[in-house]
Design a protein around this motif. Structure first.
Motif, PDB file in Angstrom:
ATOM      1  N   GLN A 182     -36.874 -17.720  18.479  1.00 56.19           N
ATOM      2  CA  GLN A 182     -36.427 -17.027  19.691  1.00 56.19           C
ATOM      3  C   GLN A 182     -37.346 -17.353  20.865  1.00 56.19           C
ATOM      4  OE1 GLN A 182     -33.562 -14.535  19.417  1.00 56.19           O
ATOM      5  NE2 GLN A 182     -33.576 -15.358  21.490  1.00 56.19           N
ATOM      6  N   GLU A 203     -27.480 -19.074  25.213  1.00 58.50           N
ATOM      7  CA  GLU A 203     -28.031 -17.850  24.655  1.00 58.50           C
ATOM      8  C   GLU A 203     -28.319 -18.043  23.177  1.00 58.50           C
ATOM      9  OE1 GLU A 203     -25.348 -14.670  25.364  1.00 58.50           O
ATOM     10  OE2 GLU A 203     -25.556 -14.721  27.541  1.00 58.50           O
ATOM     11  N   ASP A 205     -29.057 -15.418  19.762  1.00 59.20           N
ATOM     12  CA  ASP A 205     -29.218 -14.082  19.194  1.00 59.20           C
ATOM     13  C   ASP A 205     -29.394 -14.230  17.692  1.00 59.20           C
ATOM     14  OD1 ASP A 205     -29.254 -11.455  18.516  1.00 59.20           O
ATOM     15  OD2 ASP A 205     -27.164 -11.031  19.020  1.00 59.20           O
ATOM     16  N   THR A 207     -30.345 -11.682  15.776  1.00 63.10           N
ATOM     17  CA  THR A 207     -30.211 -10.363  15.171  1.00 63.10           C
ATOM     18  C   THR A 207     -29.258 -10.415  13.985  1.00 63.10           C
ATOM     19  OG1 THR A 207     -30.488  -9.332  17.341  1.00 63.10           O
ATOM     20  CG2 THR A 207     -29.598  -7.950  15.592  1.00 63.10           C
TER      21      THR A 207
END
Length: 346
Positions: A182, A203, A205, A207
């Motif tokens: 990240q 982007e 992500d 998660t």
């Protein structure tokens, strides 16, 4: 900054432990709670905690099973078991799952502070063992920036392989690998936009990534996406790539068009295109193509001159039974039944 998760089915105990954490003056990034092991696992998937405090006896999933599930994750989560005197032998079973600390109820300030200090010392040791210098991250991001800017896919792949090899050699846990990926992505994104030529929208992500393989796939897809985005911008294309893809699908509904074919047509990497398409439409490529085929089929079914067998071919189904099955799944009735509802005899 530390992330802490408290798990106990008794609200008063959860609140009491929260208060003890807040009184410790520990630098907290997040402090969350859960009422049982099932909810706790959901919280852990959302964000990996550094410290996990869990009760033994809870409904739905008790502390012992929770400890076992956390151990399977191979994550750097330090677990503290909270138990009553009668549960002491039960709590000892948790030792086989890597639990090093336990607290006896009722939890007092002195005992809690002592355990917290030990956790912090252990965390410092773990952090030093898995340390990757910021200068190293910046160096990787710099090389990747140059590779992206010059559209050098081979060089970009080489840097990614180098990063992967070094992180693997350090035997880092999933949460640490995710943090590093990240950070590299953030540095790369900032460097590309500092050039102030094009605004890059990429982007990343991580998660909920449940494995290193998934984390790396998301990372490499995002990085390759910058190459595709830059190619489009340099060609001066004003069209939205997703809109171009939709138009291509629309004009080829009678053919078995693949995601790879459409991605190649608009000049994007297939993995990046797949991700971009779903983000933009909230549908996968296949879901969108099927929906558009069925919508076209409904329009043709409303026209008596079209035979149902011809319609199946017109919307890309050489196998008529497959068309019938797909239409029923989409519309809830057979093509012939749909026609009858329209007052048309097949």
């Amino acid at each position: 900054m530390y992330r802490i998760l408290i798990v106990d089915d008794e609200p008063m105990i959860r609140k009491g432990l929260q208060k003890l954490v807040e009184q410790s003056e520990l630098p907290i990034e997040s402090l969350r709670t859960a009422e049982n092991g099932v909810v706790a696992l959901q919280r852990i998937q959302e964000e990996r905690p550094d410290f996990l405090f869990t009760d033994i006896r809870m409904p739905k999933m008790d502390g012992l099973e929770l400890c076992a599930r956390v151990a399977e994750m191979d994550a750097d989560i330090q677990v503290v078991v909270i138990s009553g005197y009668g549960d002491f032998e039960y709590a000892q079973k948790c030792l086989s799952y890597g639990v090093k600390e336990y607290l006896l109820k009722p939890v007092n300030i002195k005992g809690f502070q002592h355990v917290l200090e030990k956790l912090i010392r252990n965390q410092s040791k773990v952090s030093s063992e898995s340390f990757v210098a910021v200068t190293k991250l910046e160096q990787w991001a710099g090389r990747m920036e140059q590779a992206v800017w010059m559209l050098q896919q081979a060089e970009l792949d080489c840097v990614v392989e180098e990063i992967q090899a070094e992180l693997k050699a350090n035997k880092l846990k999933l949460n640490r690998v995710s943090d590093i990926l990240q950070e590299i992505h953030t540095l790369l994104h900032q460097r590309l936009n500092v050039r102030d030529v094009y605004f890059m929208q990429g982007e990343l992500d991580l998660t909920g990534a449940v494995s290193e393989e998934e984390a790396w796939l998301r990372f490499t897809t995002a990085i390759s996406g910058y190459l595709d985005e830059l190619r489009i911008k340099r060609k001066g294309k004003l069209k939205d790539p997703v809109e171009e893809a939709k138009h291509y699908i629309e004009t080829h509904l009678a053919e078995e068009v693949s995601l790879e074919e459409v991605a190649d047509f608009i000049g994007l990497n297939p993995s990046y295109f797949s991700q971009l398409f779903k983000q933009s439409t909230a549908e996968t490529f296949v879901q969108y193509r099927t929906r558009r085929r069925m919508e076209k089929a409904k329009k043709l079914l409303q026209q008596p001159q079209w035979r149902i067998t011809d319609i199946s071919g017109e919307v890309g189904y050489a196998d008529h039974p497959h068309f019938t099955k797909t239409f029923k799944k989409y519309e809830g009735c057979l093509p012939s039944e749909y026609r009858q509802q329209m007052g048309i005899r097949s």
